[in-house]
Design an enzyme around this catalytic site. Sequence first.
Site, PDB file in Angstrom:
ATOM      1  N   ASP A  59      30.869  49.620  41.841  1.00  0.00           N
ATOM      2  CA  ASP A  59      32.027  50.366  41.352  1.00  0.00           C
ATOM      3  C   ASP A  59      31.598  51.798  41.019  1.00  0.00           C
ATOM      4  O   ASP A  59      30.650  52.003  40.259  1.00  0.00           O
ATOM      5  CB  ASP A  59      32.611  49.680  40.109  1.00  0.00           C
ATOM      6  CG  ASP A  59      34.027  50.149  39.816  1.00  0.00           C
ATOM      7  OD1 ASP A  59      34.276  51.375  39.868  1.00  0.00           O
ATOM      8  OD2 ASP A  59      34.888  49.297  39.527  1.00  0.00           O
ATOM      9  N   SER A 110      39.990  51.749  40.684  1.00  0.00           N
ATOM     10  CA  SER A 110      39.412  50.546  41.296  1.00  0.00           C
ATOM     11  C   SER A 110      40.476  49.539  41.704  1.00  0.00           C
ATOM     12  O   SER A 110      40.250  48.720  42.597  1.00  0.00           O
ATOM     13  CB  SER A 110      38.433  49.881  40.325  1.00  0.00           C
ATOM     14  OG  SER A 110      37.380  50.763  40.051  1.00  0.00           O
ATOM     15  N   ASP A 164      38.820  42.359  35.084  1.00  0.00           N
ATOM     16  CA  ASP A 164      38.879  43.792  35.384  1.00  0.00           C
ATOM     17  C   ASP A 164      39.363  43.971  36.830  1.00  0.00           C
ATOM     18  O   ASP A 164      39.405  43.018  37.617  1.00  0.00           O
ATOM     19  CB  ASP A 164      37.494  44.416  35.166  1.00  0.00           C
ATOM     20  CG  ASP A 164      37.564  45.913  34.861  1.00  0.00           C
ATOM     21  OD1 ASP A 164      38.646  46.523  35.023  1.00  0.00           O
ATOM     22  OD2 ASP A 164      36.539  46.480  34.449  1.00  0.00           O
ATOM     23  N   THR A 166      38.434  45.195  39.774  1.00  0.00           N
ATOM     24  CA  THR A 166      37.752  44.863  41.039  1.00  0.00           C
ATOM     25  C   THR A 166      37.763  43.366  41.351  1.00  0.00           C
ATOM     26  O   THR A 166      38.229  42.969  42.431  1.00  0.00           O
ATOM     27  CB  THR A 166      36.318  45.427  41.040  1.00  0.00           C
ATOM     28  OG1 THR A 166      36.375  46.814  40.725  1.00  0.00           O
ATOM     29  CG2 THR A 166      35.638  45.217  42.375  1.00  0.00           C
ATOM     30  N   ARG A 177      47.011  46.796  35.968  1.00  0.00           N
ATOM     31  CA  ARG A 177      45.677  46.216  35.758  1.00  0.00           C
ATOM     32  C   ARG A 177      45.394  45.871  34.307  1.00  0.00           C
ATOM     33  O   ARG A 177      44.433  45.150  34.026  1.00  0.00           O
ATOM     34  CB  ARG A 177      44.609  47.181  36.289  1.00  0.00           C
ATOM     35  CG  ARG A 177      44.646  48.547  35.606  1.00  0.00           C
ATOM     36  CD  ARG A 177      43.630  49.500  36.194  1.00  0.00           C
ATOM     37  NE  ARG A 177      42.271  49.141  35.822  1.00  0.00           N
ATOM     38  CZ  ARG A 177      41.182  49.749  36.294  1.00  0.00           C
ATOM     39  NH1 ARG A 177      41.298  50.726  37.179  1.00  0.00           N
ATOM     40  NH2 ARG A 177      39.992  49.385  35.911  1.00  0.00           N
ATOM     41  N   GLU A 337      30.126  42.295  42.332  1.00  0.00           N
ATOM     42  CA  GLU A 337      30.376  43.667  41.883  1.00  0.00           C
ATOM     43  C   GLU A 337      29.355  44.142  40.854  1.00  0.00           C
ATOM     44  O   GLU A 337      29.122  43.479  39.847  1.00  0.00           O
ATOM     45  CB  GLU A 337      31.771  43.777  41.237  1.00  0.00           C
ATOM     46  CG  GLU A 337      32.056  45.212  40.815  1.00  0.00           C
ATOM     47  CD  GLU A 337      33.197  45.383  39.815  1.00  0.00           C
ATOM     48  OE1 GLU A 337      33.604  44.409  39.176  1.00  0.00           O
ATOM     49  OE2 GLU A 337      33.658  46.533  39.668  1.00  0.00           O
ATOM     50  N   ASP A 342      30.110  52.580  37.401  1.00  0.00           N
ATOM     51  CA  ASP A 342      31.305  53.364  37.085  1.00  0.00           C
ATOM     52  C   ASP A 342      31.458  53.578  35.581  1.00  0.00           C
ATOM     53  O   ASP A 342      31.664  54.700  35.120  1.00  0.00           O
ATOM     54  CB  ASP A 342      32.527  52.630  37.635  1.00  0.00           C
ATOM     55  CG  ASP A 342      33.843  53.154  37.078  1.00  0.00           C
ATOM     56  OD1 ASP A 342      34.372  54.109  37.651  1.00  0.00           O
ATOM     57  OD2 ASP A 342      34.322  52.605  36.061  1.00  0.00           O
ATOM     58  N   LYS A 343      31.346  52.511  34.825  1.00  0.00           N
ATOM     59  CA  LYS A 343      31.670  52.621  33.396  1.00  0.00           C
ATOM     60  C   LYS A 343      30.685  53.552  32.686  1.00  0.00           C
ATOM     61  O   LYS A 343      31.061  54.282  31.763  1.00  0.00           O
ATOM     62  CB  LYS A 343      31.679  51.231  32.751  1.00  0.00           C
ATOM     63  CG  LYS A 343      32.826  50.368  33.305  1.00  0.00           C
ATOM     64  CD  LYS A 343      32.866  48.991  32.707  1.00  0.00           C
ATOM     65  CE  LYS A 343      33.786  48.064  33.487  1.00  0.00           C
ATOM     66  NZ  LYS A 343      35.165  48.551  33.612  1.00  0.00           N
ATOM     67  N   HIS A 346      31.450  57.215  33.533  1.00  0.00           N
ATOM     68  CA  HIS A 346      32.557  57.711  32.701  1.00  0.00           C
ATOM     69  C   HIS A 346      32.057  58.260  31.367  1.00  0.00           C
ATOM     70  O   HIS A 346      32.588  59.232  30.857  1.00  0.00           O
ATOM     71  CB  HIS A 346      33.569  56.596  32.419  1.00  0.00           C
ATOM     72  CG  HIS A 346      34.532  56.318  33.531  1.00  0.00           C
ATOM     73  ND1 HIS A 346      35.374  57.278  34.044  1.00  0.00           N
ATOM     74  CD2 HIS A 346      34.809  55.184  34.219  1.00  0.00           C
ATOM     75  CE1 HIS A 346      36.123  56.745  35.004  1.00  0.00           C
ATOM     76  NE2 HIS A 346      35.789  55.476  35.135  1.00  0.00           N
ATOM     77  N   ASP A 384      33.872  51.466  45.761  1.00  0.00           N
ATOM     78  CA  ASP A 384      35.328  51.599  45.827  1.00  0.00           C
ATOM     79  C   ASP A 384      35.780  53.054  45.745  1.00  0.00           C
ATOM     80  O   ASP A 384      36.816  53.410  46.278  1.00  0.00           O
ATOM     81  CB  ASP A 384      36.019  50.728  44.767  1.00  0.00           C
ATOM     82  CG  ASP A 384      35.480  50.921  43.366  1.00  0.00           C
ATOM     83  OD1 ASP A 384      34.506  51.676  43.182  1.00  0.00           O
ATOM     84  OD2 ASP A 384      36.050  50.313  42.436  1.00  0.00           O
ATOM     85  N   HIS A 385      34.990  53.875  45.067  1.00  0.00           N
ATOM     86  CA  HIS A 385      35.314  55.299  44.983  1.00  0.00           C
ATOM     87  C   HIS A 385      34.068  56.020  44.510  1.00  0.00           C
ATOM     88  O   HIS A 385      33.141  55.405  43.970  1.00  0.00           O
ATOM     89  CB  HIS A 385      36.481  55.557  44.018  1.00  0.00           C
ATOM     90  CG  HIS A 385      36.252  54.960  42.657  1.00  0.00           C
ATOM     91  ND1 HIS A 385      35.389  55.507  41.738  1.00  0.00           N
ATOM     92  CD2 HIS A 385      36.745  53.840  42.076  1.00  0.00           C
ATOM     93  CE1 HIS A 385      35.367  54.765  40.648  1.00  0.00           C
ATOM     94  NE2 HIS A 385      36.175  53.730  40.824  1.00  0.00           N
ATOM     95  N   HIS A 433      36.780  59.710  38.115  1.00  0.00           N
ATOM     96  CA  HIS A 433      36.456  59.363  39.500  1.00  0.00           C
ATOM     97  C   HIS A 433      36.635  60.610  40.347  1.00  0.00           C
ATOM     98  O   HIS A 433      37.339  61.540  39.957  1.00  0.00           O
ATOM     99  CB  HIS A 433      37.417  58.297  40.041  1.00  0.00           C
ATOM    100  CG  HIS A 433      37.406  57.026  39.266  1.00  0.00           C
ATOM    101  ND1 HIS A 433      38.345  56.038  39.461  1.00  0.00           N
ATOM    102  CD2 HIS A 433      36.578  56.577  38.293  1.00  0.00           C
ATOM    103  CE1 HIS A 433      38.088  55.029  38.640  1.00  0.00           C
ATOM    104  NE2 HIS A 433      37.032  55.326  37.931  1.00  0.00           N
TER     105      HIS A 433
HETATM  106 MG    MG Z   1      35.234  47.408  38.911  1.00  0.00          MG
HETATM  107 ZN    ZN Z   2      36.184  54.080  36.595  1.00  0.00          ZN
END
Ligand code: MG
Ligand code: ZN
Length: 477
Positions: A59, A110, A164, A166, A177, A337, A342-343, A346, A384-385, A433
């Site tokens: 992610d 995501s 979550d 994903t 979500r 995953e 990602d987290k 951030h 995913d991004h 993102h």
């Molecule tokens: Mg995710």
């Molecule tokens: Zn994110």
Amino acid sequence: MIRHRARRHRMFGIAAAVATIGSAAAGLSMAVTPADQSDALRRAIDGGPARNVILFLGDGMGDSEMTIARNYQVGAGGRLWMDTLPFTGAYTTYALQERDPRRVDYVTDSAASGTGWATGVRTSNGRVSSAVGSAGVAPLVTILELAQRAGLRVGNVTTSELTDATPAVLDAHVNDRSCQGPADMKACAPYRKSNGGPGSIAEQSVDHLVDVLLGGGRRRFAQTIEGGPDRGKTVMESAEAKGYTIVYDASGLAAARGPRVLGLFNDGNMSLEWTGQPASPAPYRAPQTCLEGRRALLTNEPSLAEMTARAIDLLQNARGTSGSPSAVRRGFFLQVEGASIDKQAHVESPCQQIGETIAFDQAVKVGLDFARSHPQTLIIVTADHAHSGQIVPVPSASEASARPGALSVLLTKEGSQMAVSYATRAPGRAQDHTGSQVRIAAAGPQAANVVGLTNQTDLFTTMARALGLVPEAAGSR
Ligand code: MG
Ligand code: ZN
């Protein structure tokens, strides 16, 4: 060290296009004349069917995040396991606008991107395998659902909450979500069980009878179901009644037997592998070395690699239970995953972000090892991004205050300084993102379909076709 890296390059009989063998201790590197890959690539093309698909999804793991982890851990000239797959391409990542789906949202979350790869259909940010602009219950069929209907065993593994975005895009459908547990349904009225809907993401995951569910998010599964036949039970009680063995730590996972296993290893997201100082605005902290081994030291949670190995084992060695007996066939679909890359991006925490990327890479190695002894396995590694972190010049004392955003200088294992900047927002304001294309790499049957520039939605078709679940590729955008 040199021999070890060279072996990685040749895992699939293919050396890296430009192999640079680094001497980590000396911080020197020496260019090696790249071998002609034409024959090796021809041999690696396998147009046959896949029995198994393992999708590894980092992610927020854009090119930048992969490079940051590689530089830190194995050096600029080194290679991670995820760098060794024979076929590599890139795919687009974008969402559609909820109010006007003819228009593009160039930065995806995501949920929308996951809906793209899981269903082949683009949607708007926040939607989980549900159609853009729809007011009621509007599910889009997912690759996991198709695989399950065909009698394949299915699994979903993550380091985030199992509810979550994903993991959710594979085994749930909601318009928002945030609707993760029965008590979290504010934004999803038509999906409430008390309104005759399919319920929250946690309820749907269990009602789907996904064979193996491993991750965090225990607090969602502890909530009480508010409608339908299971009204008044917690989601965990409902899962047990459906034949799930629920496990809570690494030893429970090691001992678990099927037919269905639900691993809930943390109330929220699973614990992080590494720690370190977050990036900061100027004046910057001194160059840092990351602290490794935190999860193993402080918790009884399994690693992503351990969860992957166990999931493969459970999926491989039990008979299919979800299809009709005559439709049962051998094989499985598994999603793995690495969620906190990602987290941690951030929150501008490069060490934590790198640690999660390396843990994800160790899980990829588990998949590659399995594929070597089970060649009818399609392995895909993608994201995913993209995300906010950038490798920038190391600031000198005089120009440091001119930098926007937050920055951290890391002392890499090959002995150099690497500056990582997060500047899509002011420091401490949750970085964004980004909208870049991301890498997709593959090995095994039909892996060559990832080469070139494809769309995120094409991944659904690639996986479905490899498993024989769709006769012809549908067009995609
Ligand atoms: Mg995710
Ligand atoms: Zn994110």
